[in-house]
Write a protein that holds these residues in place. Structure first.
Motif, PDB file in Angstrom:
ATOM      1  N   ARG A   1       0.791  -1.233   0.000  1.00  0.00           N
ATOM      2  CA  ARG A   1       0.000   0.000   0.000  1.00  0.00           C
ATOM      3  C   ARG A   1       0.825   1.286   0.000  1.00  0.00           C
ATOM      4  O   ARG A   1       0.282   2.348  -0.225  1.00  0.00           O
ATOM      5  CB  ARG A   1      -0.942   0.005   1.194  1.00  0.00           C
ATOM      6  CG  ARG A   1      -1.902  -1.163   1.174  1.00  0.00           C
ATOM      7  CD  ARG A   1      -3.040  -0.963   2.138  1.00  0.00           C
ATOM      8  NE  ARG A   1      -3.880  -2.133   2.201  1.00  0.00           N
ATOM      9  CZ  ARG A   1      -4.858  -2.431   1.365  1.00  0.00           C
ATOM     10  NH1 ARG A   1      -5.121  -1.623   0.361  1.00  0.00           N
ATOM     11  NH2 ARG A   1      -5.575  -3.515   1.511  1.00  0.00           N
ATOM     12  N   ASP A   2       2.139   1.200   0.264  1.00  0.00           N
ATOM     13  CA  ASP A   2       2.946   2.416   0.285  1.00  0.00           C
ATOM     14  C   ASP A   2       4.418   2.080   0.039  1.00  0.00           C
ATOM     15  O   ASP A   2       4.800   0.913  -0.018  1.00  0.00           O
ATOM     16  CB  ASP A   2       2.762   3.196   1.592  1.00  0.00           C
ATOM     17  CG  ASP A   2       3.111   2.392   2.842  1.00  0.00           C
ATOM     18  OD1 ASP A   2       4.055   1.575   2.797  1.00  0.00           O
ATOM     19  OD2 ASP A   2       2.446   2.588   3.869  1.00  0.00           O
ATOM     20  N   ASP A   3       5.225   3.125  -0.114  1.00  0.00           N
ATOM     21  CA  ASP A   3       6.653   2.952  -0.413  1.00  0.00           C
ATOM     22  C   ASP A   3       7.389   2.201   0.690  1.00  0.00           C
ATOM     23  O   ASP A   3       8.275   1.398   0.409  1.00  0.00           O
ATOM     24  CB  ASP A   3       7.322   4.310  -0.632  1.00  0.00           C
ATOM     25  CG  ASP A   3       6.924   4.951  -1.942  1.00  0.00           C
ATOM     26  OD1 ASP A   3       6.610   4.209  -2.897  1.00  0.00           O
ATOM     27  OD2 ASP A   3       6.938   6.187  -2.016  1.00  0.00           O
TER      28      ASP A   3
ATOM     29  N   TYR B   1       6.637  -1.443   0.373  1.00  0.00           N
ATOM     30  CA  TYR B   1       7.319  -1.946  -0.822  1.00  0.00           C
ATOM     31  C   TYR B   1       8.798  -2.200  -0.530  1.00  0.00           C
ATOM     32  O   TYR B   1       9.339  -3.246  -0.881  1.00  0.00           O
ATOM     33  CB  TYR B   1       7.163  -0.945  -1.973  1.00  0.00           C
ATOM     34  CG  TYR B   1       7.750  -1.432  -3.273  1.00  0.00           C
ATOM     35  CD1 TYR B   1       6.978  -2.170  -4.155  1.00  0.00           C
ATOM     36  CD2 TYR B   1       9.061  -1.151  -3.617  1.00  0.00           C
ATOM     37  CE1 TYR B   1       7.501  -2.617  -5.355  1.00  0.00           C
ATOM     38  CE2 TYR B   1       9.596  -1.600  -4.805  1.00  0.00           C
ATOM     39  CZ  TYR B   1       8.814  -2.330  -5.673  1.00  0.00           C
ATOM     40  OH  TYR B   1       9.334  -2.790  -6.849  1.00  0.00           O
TER      41      TYR B   1
END
Length: 102
Positions: A83-85, A88
């Motif tokens: 859902r976000d950096d 990730y």
């Protein structure tokens, strides 16, 4: 953030990968309520992550068993939505470091 390219590693009996399936009405914030309220339809499953993984495993198994007739995969798979950096990067690091930790 480009989720269509990601790390992957092939292990002796499993693999880790980041798979991007693209933007659609089921993964955008504006349609989240619709996705939750949609009734589950039983029957043949296609065009979803499970069918992608199933097809991949079938193709690899057919070819690997020509070399190693005893080859087998772990029976299930684990998935996670990124859902976000930060998520990730955490998952990418896990994949990169997995062979050394195995």
């Amino acid at each position: 953030m480009n989720l269509h390219q990601g790390e992957f590693v092939v292990m002796p009996d499993h693999f880790h990968a980041i798979i991007g399936v693209g933007k659609n009405k089921y993964n955008s914030n504006t349609e989240a309520v619709h996705c939750i309220s949609t009734k589950n339809k039983f029957g043949a499953q296609s065009k979803n992550l499970a069918s992608i993984i199933r097809g991949f495993k079938i193709g690899v198994t057919r070819n690997v068993r020509l070399i190693d007739p005893d080859f087998s995969w772990q029976p299930r798979f684990h998935d996670r939505i990124i859902r976000d950096d930060m998520a990730y990067q955490r998952i990418s690091d896990y994949i990169i470091n997995n062979p050394a930790n195995w």
